[in-house]
Scaffold this motif. Structure first.
Motif, PDB file in Angstrom:
ATOM      1  N   PRO A  19      29.758  87.596  10.538  1.00 50.91           N
ATOM      2  CA  PRO A  19      28.873  88.164   9.511  1.00 50.91           C
ATOM      3  C   PRO A  19      28.464  89.613   9.725  1.00 50.91           C
ATOM      4  CG  PRO A  19      27.672  86.605  10.893  1.00 50.91           C
ATOM      5  CD  PRO A  19      29.109  86.490  11.284  1.00 50.91           C
ATOM      6  N   GLN A  20      28.326  90.077  10.976  1.00 48.15           N
ATOM      7  CA  GLN A  20      27.693  91.383  11.199  1.00 48.15           C
ATOM      8  C   GLN A  20      28.427  92.528  10.497  1.00 48.15           C
ATOM      9  OE1 GLN A  20      27.760  89.008  13.551  1.00 48.15           O
ATOM     10  NE2 GLN A  20      25.541  88.750  13.661  1.00 48.15           N
ATOM     11  N   GLU A  21      29.738  92.567  10.635  1.00 48.29           N
ATOM     12  CA  GLU A  21      30.482  93.684  10.052  1.00 48.29           C
ATOM     13  C   GLU A  21      30.417  93.671   8.541  1.00 48.29           C
ATOM     14  OE1 GLU A  21      33.572  95.544   7.912  1.00 48.29           O
ATOM     15  OE2 GLU A  21      33.619  93.370   8.273  1.00 48.29           O
ATOM     16  N   LEU A  22      30.608  92.500   7.940  1.00 45.20           N
ATOM     17  CA  LEU A  22      30.654  92.474   6.471  1.00 45.20           C
ATOM     18  C   LEU A  22      29.268  92.675   5.865  1.00 45.20           C
ATOM     19  CD1 LEU A  22      29.695  89.499   5.080  1.00 45.20           C
ATOM     20  CD2 LEU A  22      31.732  88.751   6.276  1.00 45.20           C
ATOM     21  N   LEU A 572      17.460  86.645  15.067  1.00 40.38           N
ATOM     22  CA  LEU A 572      18.272  85.503  14.655  1.00 40.38           C
ATOM     23  C   LEU A 572      19.538  85.971  13.949  1.00 40.38           C
ATOM     24  CD1 LEU A 572      15.558  83.056  13.247  1.00 40.38           C
ATOM     25  CD2 LEU A 572      16.567  83.112  15.518  1.00 40.38           C
ATOM     26  N   ILE A 573      19.454  87.083  13.250  1.00 36.80           N
ATOM     27  CA  ILE A 573      20.627  87.619  12.547  1.00 36.80           C
ATOM     28  C   ILE A 573      21.650  88.156  13.550  1.00 36.80           C
ATOM     29  CG2 ILE A 573      21.417  89.438  10.998  1.00 36.80           C
ATOM     30  CD1 ILE A 573      18.691  89.150   9.532  1.00 36.80           C
ATOM     31  N   ASP A 574      21.179  88.973  14.502  1.00 34.52           N
ATOM     32  CA  ASP A 574      22.088  89.641  15.448  1.00 34.52           C
ATOM     33  C   ASP A 574      22.258  88.898  16.765  1.00 34.52           C
ATOM     34  OD1 ASP A 574      22.423  91.659  13.609  1.00 34.52           O
ATOM     35  OD2 ASP A 574      20.916  92.974  14.509  1.00 34.52           O
ATOM     36  N   GLY A 575      21.303  88.010  17.088  1.00 33.80           N
ATOM     37  CA  GLY A 575      21.311  87.355  18.390  1.00 33.80           C
ATOM     38  C   GLY A 575      20.561  88.185  19.418  1.00 33.80           C
ATOM     39  N   ILE A 576      20.018  87.522  20.443  1.00 30.44           N
ATOM     40  CA  ILE A 576      19.305  88.220  21.504  1.00 30.44           C
ATOM     41  C   ILE A 576      19.408  87.380  22.775  1.00 30.44           C
ATOM     42  CG2 ILE A 576      17.093  87.137  20.884  1.00 30.44           C
ATOM     43  CD1 ILE A 576      15.694  89.721  21.735  1.00 30.44           C
ATOM     44  N   GLY A 577      19.668  88.044  23.890  1.00 30.73           N
ATOM     45  CA  GLY A 577      19.784  87.354  25.165  1.00 30.73           C
ATOM     46  C   GLY A 577      18.429  86.964  25.717  1.00 30.73           C
ATOM     47  N   LEU A 578      18.432  86.078  26.688  1.00 31.41           N
ATOM     48  CA  LEU A 578      17.181  85.563  27.228  1.00 31.41           C
ATOM     49  C   LEU A 578      16.340  86.670  27.856  1.00 31.41           C
ATOM     50  CD1 LEU A 578      15.263  83.264  27.925  1.00 31.41           C
ATOM     51  CD2 LEU A 578      16.604  82.870  30.004  1.00 31.41           C
ATOM     52  N   PRO A 611      21.465  82.733  19.587  1.00 31.41           N
ATOM     53  CA  PRO A 611      22.798  83.189  19.158  1.00 31.41           C
ATOM     54  C   PRO A 611      22.679  83.989  17.867  1.00 31.41           C
ATOM     55  CG  PRO A 611      22.502  80.877  18.633  1.00 31.41           C
ATOM     56  CD  PRO A 611      21.274  81.290  19.397  1.00 31.41           C
ATOM     57  N   ALA A 612      23.755  84.662  17.494  1.00 28.60           N
ATOM     58  CA  ALA A 612      23.773  85.424  16.241  1.00 28.60           C
ATOM     59  C   ALA A 612      24.125  84.475  15.098  1.00 28.60           C
ATOM     60  CB  ALA A 612      24.782  86.561  16.333  1.00 28.60           C
ATOM     61  N   TYR A 613      23.156  84.226  14.222  1.00 31.07           N
ATOM     62  CA  TYR A 613      23.396  83.320  13.107  1.00 31.07           C
ATOM     63  C   TYR A 613      23.864  84.055  11.858  1.00 31.07           C
ATOM     64  CZ  TYR A 613      20.852  79.834  15.867  1.00 31.07           C
ATOM     65  OH  TYR A 613      20.450  78.976  16.854  1.00 31.07           O
ATOM     66  N   GLY A 614      23.517  85.338  11.734  1.00 37.85           N
ATOM     67  CA  GLY A 614      23.850  86.068  10.522  1.00 37.85           C
ATOM     68  C   GLY A 614      22.787  85.886   9.451  1.00 37.85           C
ATOM     69  N   THR A 615      22.758  86.821   8.508  1.00 39.63           N
ATOM     70  CA  THR A 615      21.736  86.813   7.459  1.00 39.63           C
ATOM     71  C   THR A 615      21.864  85.605   6.540  1.00 39.63           C
ATOM     72  OG1 THR A 615      21.548  89.215   7.480  1.00 39.63           O
ATOM     73  CG2 THR A 615      20.824  88.102   5.495  1.00 39.63           C
ATOM     74  N   ASP A 616      23.102  85.259   6.162  1.00 42.00           N
ATOM     75  CA  ASP A 616      23.279  84.164   5.209  1.00 42.00           C
ATOM     76  C   ASP A 616      22.750  82.847   5.755  1.00 42.00           C
ATOM     77  OD1 ASP A 616      24.482  85.638   3.130  1.00 42.00           O
ATOM     78  OD2 ASP A 616      26.404  85.593   4.155  1.00 42.00           O
ATOM     79  N   LYS A 637      17.589  74.621  15.000  1.00 40.71           N
ATOM     80  CA  LYS A 637      18.719  73.746  14.705  1.00 40.71           C
ATOM     81  C   LYS A 637      19.109  73.821  13.237  1.00 40.71           C
ATOM     82  CE  LYS A 637      17.751  70.454  18.432  1.00 40.71           C
ATOM     83  NZ  LYS A 637      17.328  69.067  18.775  1.00 40.71           N
ATOM     84  N   ARG A 638      18.131  74.091  12.376  1.00 35.12           N
ATOM     85  CA  ARG A 638      18.458  74.246  10.957  1.00 35.12           C
ATOM     86  C   ARG A 638      19.336  75.478  10.755  1.00 35.12           C
ATOM     87  NH1 ARG A 638      14.848  71.349   7.519  1.00 35.12           N
ATOM     88  NH2 ARG A 638      16.127  72.099   5.788  1.00 35.12           N
ATOM     89  N   CYS A 639      19.025  76.559  11.459  1.00 31.93           N
ATOM     90  CA  CYS A 639      19.856  77.765  11.372  1.00 31.93           C
ATOM     91  C   CYS A 639      21.285  77.463  11.821  1.00 31.93           C
ATOM     92  CB  CYS A 639      19.279  78.878  12.252  1.00 31.93           C
ATOM     93  SG  CYS A 639      18.179  80.007  11.392  1.00 31.93           S
ATOM     94  N   GLU A 640      21.387  76.706  12.906  1.00 28.38           N
ATOM     95  CA  GLU A 640      22.711  76.358  13.425  1.00 28.38           C
ATOM     96  C   GLU A 640      23.493  75.550  12.394  1.00 28.38           C
ATOM     97  OE1 GLU A 640      24.579  73.870  17.207  1.00 28.38           O
ATOM     98  OE2 GLU A 640      22.511  74.575  17.262  1.00 28.38           O
ATOM     99  N   GLY A 641      22.800  74.608  11.749  1.00 22.62           N
ATOM    100  CA  GLY A 641      23.455  73.796  10.731  1.00 22.62           C
ATOM    101  C   GLY A 641      23.960  74.621   9.565  1.00 22.62           C
ATOM    102  N   TYR A 642      23.189  75.602   9.141  1.00 24.25           N
ATOM    103  CA  TYR A 642      23.602  76.404   7.991  1.00 24.25           C
ATOM    104  C   TYR A 642      24.605  77.487   8.375  1.00 24.25           C
ATOM    105  CZ  TYR A 642      20.071  73.763   5.561  1.00 24.25           C
ATOM    106  OH  TYR A 642      19.364  72.721   5.025  1.00 24.25           O
ATOM    107  N   ARG A 643      24.617  77.889   9.643  1.00 27.17           N
ATOM    108  CA  ARG A 643      25.720  78.741  10.111  1.00 27.17           C
ATOM    109  C   ARG A 643      27.017  77.934  10.045  1.00 27.17           C
ATOM    110  NH1 ARG A 643      25.816  80.634  16.252  1.00 27.17           N
ATOM    111  NH2 ARG A 643      26.024  78.370  16.438  1.00 27.17           N
TER     112      ARG A 643
END
Length: 954
Positions: A19-22, A572-578, A611-616, A637-643
């Motif tokens: 997702p990030q590039e597009l 959440l869009i780009d992801g971030i490390g611990l 993780p990076a989930y992306g905007t969508d 977990k909802r974000c993961e499901g929709y990714r």
């Protein structure tokens, strides 16, 4: 999704969804093409609705960064905007930010503190310049973050509440209201922050439960009455007793009725104060006697007004004891004075009791200091005073009008229950304190002569003219205070459209269509926008108020930095490390122990960060959470499901493109008759698509984004991907050329429609996929660079509903599931193909046979008049009986059939119970009753067949 049918990948569509590039590429392209500019776009159909659709930002503080509430709010607003833009409406989405007086001043003051500079060292003018510098450098970052969320705003209309044009509207409103007698200056009780040195609104006061004490103090009667020498008063704030002007009892309290009118001697002060009666007193609480301190308590202030009592302020503006108190306490900090007062009362035998007590303490949300009710000179808006003649609503107060427009339906709330909250607040409203003792903000347009007279004017020159006309000479000094931020933001619905000028935008786009906001500012912002817009323009500011809940953490707790449970949507869009997440959550916390605790819990909850989930995926999550009026317990977990949903849609598109590109569908697209032959499976998915379109349209109408998201998810994942695509593979492999053509055309056309349906919720992935799909589907010329965001939004065509095809596919699904259940019971591996023996309607089974064989991994489908009596397990689907031709364990099959008989008998019992209930039969809709009768009949029919199977095994 694997593809066994096509040898090559679709051109220019990557193998995986990244997702990030597009996202970056498409947002820039949308802006470059001007798709978000209101008033200019003409729909591809050549039609533009004469009806505008307008949404204005609830302006976020310019100091802020995105939080989850913004992500939720923007998903709803942008979803509505993109939907109406595709509907062909003249769509305007107006972005803006609020100057946030207190919050912004604190940020810049803290920066100066780090350099050992105070704002007073700089002076007002230089300090305000510093604030502007900071705003230009970093204060606009939040608007860039809104772009990350895909918000399709008309950025050419972006406003800032301190812009010149909006500031002109603020001054004009203040002057007009003052001229009408609806703004006045007076000494009244307000919330006072001693650290900031300013009045603050109720929204900036947080009530916190803390451990304290309840002190019971003896107030000696000036002249004892019988054997009563003193009254006992309970208080949690003994320092305010220095400003007591009465003690109070309930007029019907027989314990004290004979003392009303007597006086007591105020301890430590020596002043005689009366015993008064007021039904505000709770006879059951404490001793039934309370102290009255009108200058330091809001309830006591109201009592003081009713009884004409003096108001003695015993605190300075920096919360020290004032010189109106006894000398022994003057100049002491309020809490040090409390200790000394308690000590002195004890020594004089006037303290009867001190006991631990839980109490709600009002603290400033910016400084955490205890807020003081303080009697100060401030500017107020009269909320209940009738407007004079010559105004737009003469004879009615601004509150009356605000109630009226909701009552008569000019403004509607979703959910409707918030109307009650709105009304209750307005019906109990007090005059609004609009002045703040700050330097950053709209400076009050009032000038003072040396004799104290006040001249309110639009400019200093106008104020001088008014002074001269009044016979005043000498210099004028401008009021140093600024206006409450809520005052200027209450004017935004019309000042950002050019008011007080009568601009074309004002005429066309006021009122806006929908206000999307949280329930927590219905009082502070929503109601005040209604008041100001109706009074200044005669129009409501918006037609609908969509009220949503708060976004909380997954445990239901409100997100806050001090709790360490905030989530930045961009993370959440780009992801971030611990490591970065730990640093982000603990930086700036004053308490090291608290920071360590937050780091420990964060590491436990998110051991690898986000993780990076992306905007969508984030937007889809927020839409799915948008149940009317409820708070949201956000779970990653909802974000993961929709990714995963986005990945599913991407892979399905790759499959469809691989099997439709190069098949000359575009050339056939505009034929008078649709090319190809449509099977019942093709007709079924087309029919289901019409139902989806109807459901989504209803979702947008009712502001049920949760229903929209759930309908899209169910159709794409379950119906289209898991069923239709798999069935289409069979048709492409085994169908005639005409059937293959019909299926390929259906595959691409349905997918293209789904992308347009989903675009308002998930704009980036749908744009990227639509660019490829639309060409193959014949919806776009390859040389046309248009965007999905300005394509017509799909609407249902009831002529394409096909009940027969839907029933046929429902039966096919049930048969496939039944065979899969048989395979599971018999522990057959997915790779093991076995024959199926089927008994039932021959034509139907022949039509379904190739699909059954493919989806249930069968070797053959043999249709017979009677199943062989070999004791094999049988699944019954309606009038059809299905049996796999394999060796079986007869004892295990007997056990399975016995369990199935028990289940069917239970279902029959439940259905019979409903139908024998007269209340159910009389009250339930006729269709529901008939459905229950049908279910009972079907269960009975199936039960008979299962019992026959068991008998055969015996």
């Amino acid at each position: 999704m694997t593809n066994e049918l096509a040898p090559t990948d679709p051109a220019q569509l990557s193998k995986s969804f990244e997702p990030q590039e597009l996202e970056k590429r498409w947002y820039a392209e949308w802006e470059r093409q001007g798709y978000f500019t209101g008033g200019q776009h003409v729909h591809p159909t050549g039609h533009r609705s004469s009806q505008p659709f307008v949404i204005q930002f609830p302006p976020p503080n310019v100091t802020g960064t995105l939080h989850m509430g913004h992500a939720f709010n923007q998903t709803i607003m942008d979803g509505l905007v993109r939907y109406h833009r595709m509907r062909g409406d003249d769509t305007v989405f107006i972005p803006g930010t609020d100057h946030a007086g207190i919050a912004t001043q604190i940020v810049v003051e803290r920066q100066l503190d780090a350099q050992n500079i105070s704002r007073h060292d700089l002076g007002r003018e230089a300090f305000v310049e510093k604030v502007w510098e900071w705003k230009q450098k970093s204060g606009n970052a939040i608007t860039e973050q809104f772009r990350r969320l895909g918000s399709s705003c008309d950025w050419k209309r972006e406003y800032f509440t301190m812009d010149d044009n909006l500031s002109r509207g603020v001054v004009e409103t203040f002057v007009r209201l003052h001229e009408q007698g609806l703004i006045y200056r007076g000494k009244r009780l307000v919330n006072w922050d001693p650290v900031l040195g300013t009045a603050v609104s109720d929204l900036e006061v947080v009530s916190v439960e803390e451990d304290g004490f309840m002190w019971e103090i003896r107030y000696p009667l000036t002249t004892p009455v019988g054997d009563i020498e003193y009254l006992v008063v309970a208080t949690t704030r003994p320092e305010t007793m220095l400003g007591d002007v009465a003690v109070m009892v309930h007029p019907e309290d027989t314990r004290y009725a004979h003392l009303i009118g007597a006086t007591v001697t105020l301890p430590l002060v020596g002043r005689q104060i009366p015993v008064i009666a007021d039904d505000y007193v709770d006879r059951e609480f404490g001793t039934g006697v309370v102290k009255v301190t009108p200058a330091h308590d809001f309830n006591d202030y109201a009592v003081g007004q009713r009884h004409g009592l003096d108001m003695i302020s015993v605190l300075t503006l920096d919360a020290k004891i004032a010189d109106t108190a006894p000398t022994a306490y003057q100049g002491m900090d309020r809490f040090e004075a409390r200790k000394k007062i308690v000590q002195d009362l004890t020594e004089q035998n006037l303290l009867q009791l001190a006991r631990p007590h839980k109490l709600m303490v009002p603290r400033g949300d910016r400084t955490n200091t205890v807020i003081e009710p303080m009697l100060t000179d401030q500017w107020f808006v009269a909320m209940s005073k009738p407007a004079p003649g010559g105004t737009l609503n003469p004879g009615k107060s601004i509150t009356d009008v605000a109630l009226e427009v909701v009552s008569d339906g000019r403004i509607k709330f979703y959910p409707e229950n918030w109307t009650t909250t709105y009304n209750q607040w307005l019906e109990n409203i007090q005059d609004w304190c609009i002045s703040r003792q700050l330097w950053w903000g709209h400076q009050i347009p009032a000038w003072y002569a040396e004799d104290g007279r006040i001249f309110v004017a639009r400019t200093e020159a106008e104020a001088s003219q008014k002074a001269i006309a009044a016979g005043v000479s000498g210099p004028l000094t401008r009021d140093a205070d600024v206006l409450d931020t809520w005052f200027s933001s209450a004017l935004v619905p019309f000042t950002d459209l050019g008011w007080p000028e009568q601009t074309p935008d004002l005429a066309r786009y006021l009122p806006s269509s929908v206000l999307v906001t949280g329930f927590d500012i219905i009082f502070f912002w929503v109601a005040r926008m209604v008041m100001m817009s109706m009074h200044m323009t005669g129009k409501v500011p918006f037609q609908t108020v969509y009220v949503h809940g708060l976004v909380c953490d997954m445990e239901g707790k409100k997100m806050s930095k001090s709790k360490g449970n905030t989530i930045d949507p961009v993370d959440l869009i780009d992801g971030i490390g611990l490591d970065e997440l730990l640093e982000k959550r603990s930086t700036g916390l004053m308490n090291p122990k608290q920071a360590a605790s937050i780091r420990k819990k964060t590491a436990k909850d998110y051991p690898t960060g986000f993780p990076a989930y992306g905007t969508d995926a984030l937007r889809f999550t927020m839409a799915a959470y948008a149940t009317l009026g409820r708070n949201i317990n956000f779970d990653l977990k909802r974000c993961e499901g929709y990714r995963n949903f986005c990945n599913k849609l991407w892979n399905a598109t790759r499959f469809v493109l691989m099997n439709t590109e190069g098949h000359n569908l575009v050339a056939q697209a505009d034929a008078a008759q649709a090319p190809g032959e449509l099977s019942f499976v093709d007709r079924w998915i087309i029919s289901q698509l019409q139902r989806l379109e109807t459901e989504i349209e209803r979702g947008f109408t009712d502001y049920r984004f949760d229903n929209i998201a759930n309908a899209l998810y169910r159709f794409v994942w379950d119906e289209y991907c898991d069923w239709y695509v798999e069935l289409a593979k069979v048709q492409i492999q085994h169908g005639t050329p005409e059937q293959q053509l019909g299926t390929r055309r259906t595959l691409i056309r349905v997918l293209e429609t789904v992308l347009r349906l989903a675009h308002p919720i998930i704009p980036y992935i749908t744009e990227e996929l639509w660019q490829k799909v639309s060409v193959v589907a014949g919806k776009r010329d390859p040389h046309d660079n248009t965007s999905i965001c300005v394509q017509p939004y799909p609407s249902a065509n009831d002529a394409m509903l096909d009940d027969q095809a839907e029933a046929q596919v429902a039966l096919l699904k049930a048969q496939v599931e039944a065979v899969r259940a048989l395979r599971g019971e018999m522990n057959l591996s997915p790779a093991q193909r076995v024959p199926l023996i089927a008994q039932g309607e021959r034509d139907m089974l022949q039509a379904n046979g190739q699909y059954l064989a493919a989806l249930a991994k069968l070797e053959t489908v043999d249709i017979v008049d009677q199943l062989p009596d070999v004791g094999a397990p049988v699944q019954v689907v309606g009038t059809t009986q299905l049996m796999l031709h394999v060796e079986i364990d007869i004892d295990a099959e007997r056990l399975r059939l016995g369990k199935e008989i028990d289940r069917l008998q239970n279902e029959i019992t439940k259905a019979r119970g409903k139908l024998s209930n007269a209340s159910f039969v009389e009250r339930a809709p006729a269709a529901v009753v008939e459905q229950e009768k049908l279910r009972m009949a079907q269960f009975g029919e199936t039960l008979q067949k299962v019992q026959e199977q068991l008998t055969k095994l015996a």
